[in-house]
Design a protein around this motif. Structure first.
Motif, PDB file in Angstrom:
ATOM      1  N   TRP A 211       0.837  -1.202   0.000  1.00 31.05           N
ATOM      2  CA  TRP A 211       0.000   0.000   0.000  1.00 31.05           C
ATOM      3  C   TRP A 211       0.871   1.252   0.000  1.00 31.05           C
ATOM      4  O   TRP A 211       0.612   2.201  -0.744  1.00 31.05           O
ATOM      5  N   ARG A 212       1.938   1.256   0.824  1.00 25.02           N
ATOM      6  CA  ARG A 212       2.829   2.419   0.845  1.00 25.02           C
ATOM      7  C   ARG A 212       3.529   2.593  -0.496  1.00 25.02           C
ATOM      8  O   ARG A 212       3.720   3.725  -0.964  1.00 25.02           O
ATOM      9  N   ALA A 213       3.883   1.492  -1.142  1.00 24.48           N
ATOM     10  CA  ALA A 213       4.506   1.577  -2.468  1.00 24.48           C
ATOM     11  C   ALA A 213       3.546   2.185  -3.480  1.00 24.48           C
ATOM     12  O   ALA A 213       3.944   2.988  -4.338  1.00 24.48           O
ATOM     13  N   ALA A 214       2.272   1.824  -3.369  1.00 25.70           N
ATOM     14  CA  ALA A 214       1.264   2.384  -4.278  1.00 25.70           C
ATOM     15  C   ALA A 214       1.113   3.888  -4.067  1.00 25.70           C
ATOM     16  O   ALA A 214       0.849   4.633  -5.028  1.00 25.70           O
ATOM     17  N   GLN A 215       1.266   4.352  -2.821  1.00 27.55           N
ATOM     18  CA  GLN A 215       1.122   5.778  -2.539  1.00 27.55           C
ATOM     19  C   GLN A 215       2.319   6.590  -3.011  1.00 27.55           C
ATOM     20  O   GLN A 215       2.190   7.746  -3.406  1.00 27.55           O
ATOM     21  N   THR A 216       3.509   5.987  -2.956  1.00 27.92           N
ATOM     22  CA  THR A 216       4.739   6.724  -3.239  1.00 27.92           C
ATOM     23  C   THR A 216       5.308   6.478  -4.625  1.00 27.92           C
ATOM     24  O   THR A 216       6.193   7.210  -5.076  1.00 27.92           O
ATOM     25  N   GLY A 217       4.818   5.425  -5.297  1.00 27.18           N
ATOM     26  CA  GLY A 217       5.362   5.078  -6.606  1.00 27.18           C
ATOM     27  C   GLY A 217       6.654   4.285  -6.529  1.00 27.18           C
ATOM     28  O   GLY A 217       7.276   4.020  -7.562  1.00 27.18           O
ATOM     29  N   GLY A 273       4.947 -14.270  -2.496  1.00 28.84           N
ATOM     30  CA  GLY A 273       4.970 -13.727  -3.851  1.00 28.84           C
ATOM     31  C   GLY A 273       3.608 -13.729  -4.503  1.00 28.84           C
ATOM     32  O   GLY A 273       3.237 -12.774  -5.210  1.00 28.84           O
ATOM     33  N   GLU A 274       2.815 -14.783  -4.298  1.00 30.78           N
ATOM     34  CA  GLU A 274       1.470 -14.862  -4.877  1.00 30.78           C
ATOM     35  C   GLU A 274       0.562 -13.785  -4.297  1.00 30.78           C
ATOM     36  O   GLU A 274      -0.204 -13.143  -5.028  1.00 30.78           O
ATOM     37  N   ILE A 275       0.645 -13.603  -2.987  1.00 31.22           N
ATOM     38  CA  ILE A 275      -0.143 -12.539  -2.351  1.00 31.22           C
ATOM     39  C   ILE A 275       0.273 -11.189  -2.897  1.00 31.22           C
ATOM     40  O   ILE A 275      -0.564 -10.336  -3.241  1.00 31.22           O
ATOM     41  N   ALA A 276       1.583 -10.971  -3.002  1.00 33.55           N
ATOM     42  CA  ALA A 276       2.089  -9.672  -3.460  1.00 33.55           C
ATOM     43  C   ALA A 276       1.602  -9.352  -4.868  1.00 33.55           C
ATOM     44  O   ALA A 276       1.157  -8.229  -5.141  1.00 33.55           O
ATOM     45  N   ARG A 277       1.668 -10.310  -5.779  1.00 32.63           N
ATOM     46  CA  ARG A 277       1.232 -10.056  -7.155  1.00 32.63           C
ATOM     47  C   ARG A 277      -0.262  -9.720  -7.212  1.00 32.63           C
ATOM     48  O   ARG A 277      -0.672  -8.803  -7.929  1.00 32.63           O
ATOM     49  N   ALA A 278      -1.064 -10.454  -6.461  1.00 32.96           N
ATOM     50  CA  ALA A 278      -2.504 -10.201  -6.476  1.00 32.96           C
ATOM     51  C   ALA A 278      -2.832  -8.821  -5.932  1.00 32.96           C
ATOM     52  O   ALA A 278      -3.681  -8.102  -6.486  1.00 32.96           O
ATOM     53  N   VAL A 279      -2.166  -8.423  -4.850  1.00 39.03           N
ATOM     54  CA  VAL A 279      -2.450  -7.120  -4.247  1.00 39.03           C
ATOM     55  C   VAL A 279      -1.899  -5.992  -5.114  1.00 39.03           C
ATOM     56  O   VAL A 279      -2.536  -4.944  -5.273  1.00 39.03           O
ATOM     57  N   GLN A 280      -0.721  -6.178  -5.699  1.00 36.51           N
ATOM     58  CA  GLN A 280      -0.181  -5.169  -6.613  1.00 36.51           C
ATOM     59  C   GLN A 280      -1.152  -4.907  -7.762  1.00 36.51           C
ATOM     60  O   GLN A 280      -1.410  -3.749  -8.130  1.00 36.51           O
ATOM     61  N   THR A 329      -9.632  -6.796   1.905  1.00 34.71           N
ATOM     62  CA  THR A 329      -8.488  -6.000   2.358  1.00 34.71           C
ATOM     63  C   THR A 329      -8.240  -4.825   1.432  1.00 34.71           C
ATOM     64  O   THR A 329      -8.094  -3.679   1.873  1.00 34.71           O
ATOM     65  N   VAL A 330      -8.201  -5.097   0.146  1.00 40.06           N
ATOM     66  CA  VAL A 330      -7.957  -4.032  -0.834  1.00 40.06           C
ATOM     67  C   VAL A 330      -9.096  -3.012  -0.807  1.00 40.06           C
ATOM     68  O   VAL A 330      -8.861  -1.797  -0.887  1.00 40.06           O
ATOM     69  N   ASP A 331     -10.330  -3.488  -0.681  1.00 38.49           N
ATOM     70  CA  ASP A 331     -11.475  -2.572  -0.611  1.00 38.49           C
ATOM     71  C   ASP A 331     -11.319  -1.589   0.548  1.00 38.49           C
ATOM     72  O   ASP A 331     -11.655  -0.402   0.421  1.00 38.49           O
ATOM     73  N   TRP A 332     -10.836  -2.076   1.698  1.00 40.21           N
ATOM     74  CA  TRP A 332     -10.675  -1.197   2.865  1.00 40.21           C
ATOM     75  C   TRP A 332      -9.650  -0.113   2.576  1.00 40.21           C
ATOM     76  O   TRP A 332      -9.906   1.066   2.854  1.00 40.21           O
ATOM     77  N   TYR A 333      -8.493  -0.483   2.023  1.00 37.89           N
ATOM     78  CA  TYR A 333      -7.457   0.515   1.756  1.00 37.89           C
ATOM     79  C   TYR A 333      -7.909   1.521   0.699  1.00 37.89           C
ATOM     80  O   TYR A 333      -7.582   2.713   0.776  1.00 37.89           O
ATOM     81  N   LYS A 334      -8.668   1.061  -0.282  1.00 36.77           N
ATOM     82  CA  LYS A 334      -9.181   1.999  -1.283  1.00 36.77           C
ATOM     83  C   LYS A 334     -10.162   2.975  -0.644  1.00 36.77           C
ATOM     84  O   LYS A 334     -10.137   4.176  -0.945  1.00 36.77           O
ATOM     85  N   ALA A 335     -11.021   2.478   0.254  1.00 33.51           N
ATOM     86  CA  ALA A 335     -11.949   3.365   0.955  1.00 33.51           C
ATOM     87  C   ALA A 335     -11.182   4.364   1.810  1.00 33.51           C
ATOM     88  O   ALA A 335     -11.525   5.552   1.866  1.00 33.51           O
ATOM     89  N   PHE A 336     -10.131   3.917   2.444  1.00 31.84           N
ATOM     90  CA  PHE A 336      -9.309   4.799   3.262  1.00 31.84           C
ATOM     91  C   PHE A 336      -8.673   5.882   2.403  1.00 31.84           C
ATOM     92  O   PHE A 336      -8.638   7.054   2.787  1.00 31.84           O
ATOM     93  N   GLY A 337      -8.185   5.501   1.233  1.00 33.71           N
ATOM     94  CA  GLY A 337      -7.558   6.473   0.348  1.00 33.71           C
ATOM     95  C   GLY A 337      -8.535   7.467  -0.244  1.00 33.71           C
ATOM     96  O   GLY A 337      -8.149   8.569  -0.649  1.00 33.71           O
TER      97      GLY A 337
END
Length: 357
Positions: A211-217, A273-280, A329-337
């Motif tokens: 999530w932090r990587a998505a915010q900072t690029g 790695g599988e979790i990371a790819r799906a969340v990315q 999980t992703v839905d929550w972070y998107k709502a937060f953002g």
């Protein structure tokens, strides 16, 4: 068999002491308990970092909050006596493996002596019905063969965090036998798998890092992409704890196990790695993760839990698949953002979890 459902009528008006209420799992537990009308007293350190679930929702939580280091036995004892709880859920801990390598003494002081301090404070309470001490899926002696651990497996732990939790297990069992059993007050431990979900902003945690990587690029870096873990949504573990406490308090603990695993159905494991790819992909991050090249403290490659005893005991089992868990999980972070009403969104996910299957 007792139903695995969390019963709001059990918790309404119940005096609950929740340690670690400012942490990731603790804040979800606080929100759920408050939603059901429990009278919650929280004891914890202030929430860390610029973001936290607790700081985002605390204005909506009708609880009494004490910022106390559980290593301070005197202050802890005063707060416990004042709250005079009927139910205790102990989550306060130093919960990071890599930090335990940097700060081993602090880790042992918090996870072992902090737990002992709490147990000492509980000994003279008049209305206590049950206490559940949360440890970790890492309490087991792990030979890294991928076998799912059962509650009867030997305790161990090579790193300071894991071993501190194993020592805590031994201390809890000793206190239960020495001081609480004679009063018919059940004191037990809960061991949960790797927990994910919205609101985790901790250091060295997979999804918060993405999530932090998505915010900072910045690029996503992984230490052990091939490692497997028993991933589950935070509400899975919290539901297990609450159902366990219901059973302990209602039965006086007679014939109930004094330790239970709470993990994904069938011991289901997925690689980092599988979790990371799906969340990315869900966060819209282009490119793949990168491997950390510098030396890292050792961690076990394989970890799995067998939660069948919790199912046999009172029908508890995980409800959400890995795909559903990641989506929530992703839905929550998107709502937060999107600066949504994150308290209302958090409660809506609890409602979704409680809905009949």
């Amino acid at each position: 068999m007792t139903s695995a459902k969390v019963h709001p009528e059990f918790w309404k008006g119940r005096r609950v002491l929740l340690t670690g209420h400012t942490g990731f799992k603790g804040a979800w537990a606080a929100a759920w308990l408050a939603k059901m009308g429990a009278e919650v007293t929280g004891i914890s350190l202030p929430a860390d970092g610029d973001h936290s679930l607790y700081n985002s929702i605390q204005g909506h939580l009708p609880l009494t909050s004490h910022f106390i280091d559980i290593r301070d036995a005197d202050k802890l004892s005063v707060a416990v006596r004042e709250s005079n709880p009927e139910i205790v859920l102990h989550m306060a801990a130093q919960a990071l493996v890599r930090r335990s390598y940097r700060e081993p003494v602090y880790t042992y002081e918090t996870n072992v002596m902090g737990t002992v301090n709490l147990l000492e404070a509980l000994r003279d309470l008049t209305d206590l019905k049950a206490a559940l001490i949360i440890t970790s899926d890492k309490v087991y002696q792990n030979s890294d063969d991928g076998r799912a651990f059962t509650e009867s497996d030997p305790l161990g732990g090579d790193d300071p965090y894991s071993s501190s939790k194993a020592v805590s297990e031994i201390a809890v069992a000793s206190y239960a036998k020495s001081f609480f059993n004679e009063k018919a007050i059940p004191v037990a431990t809960g061991r949960a798998g790797n927990v994910i979900g919205g609101g985790d902003f901790s250091e060295d945690r997979l999804i918060p890092d993405i999530w932090r990587a998505a915010q900072t690029g910045k690029s996503v870096t992984l230490r052990y992409p091939g490692a497997t873990r028993p991933w589950q949504h935070v509400l899975e573990s919290v539901s297990g704890y609450l159902v366990y406490l219901q059973a302990l308090a209602s039965s006086g603990g007679n014939a109930l196990p004094k330790a239970l695993n709470f993990g994904p159905q069938g011991g289901e494991v997925v690689t980092v790695g599988e979790i990371a790819r799906a969340v990315q992909k869900a966060f819209g991050i282009d490119g793949d993760w990168a491997l950390v090249n510098d030396a890292q403290p050792p961690e076990k490659s394989h970890l799995a839990l067998d939660a069948s005893l919790a199912n046999e005991t009172f029908g508890w089992r995980s409800r959400w698949t890995p795909t559903e868990t990641l989506a929530k999980t992703v839905d929550w972070y998107k709502a937060f953002g999107e600066t949504a009403d994150i308290y209302a969104f958090t409660l809506s996910q609890i409602d979704e979890y409680e809905a009949p299957l």
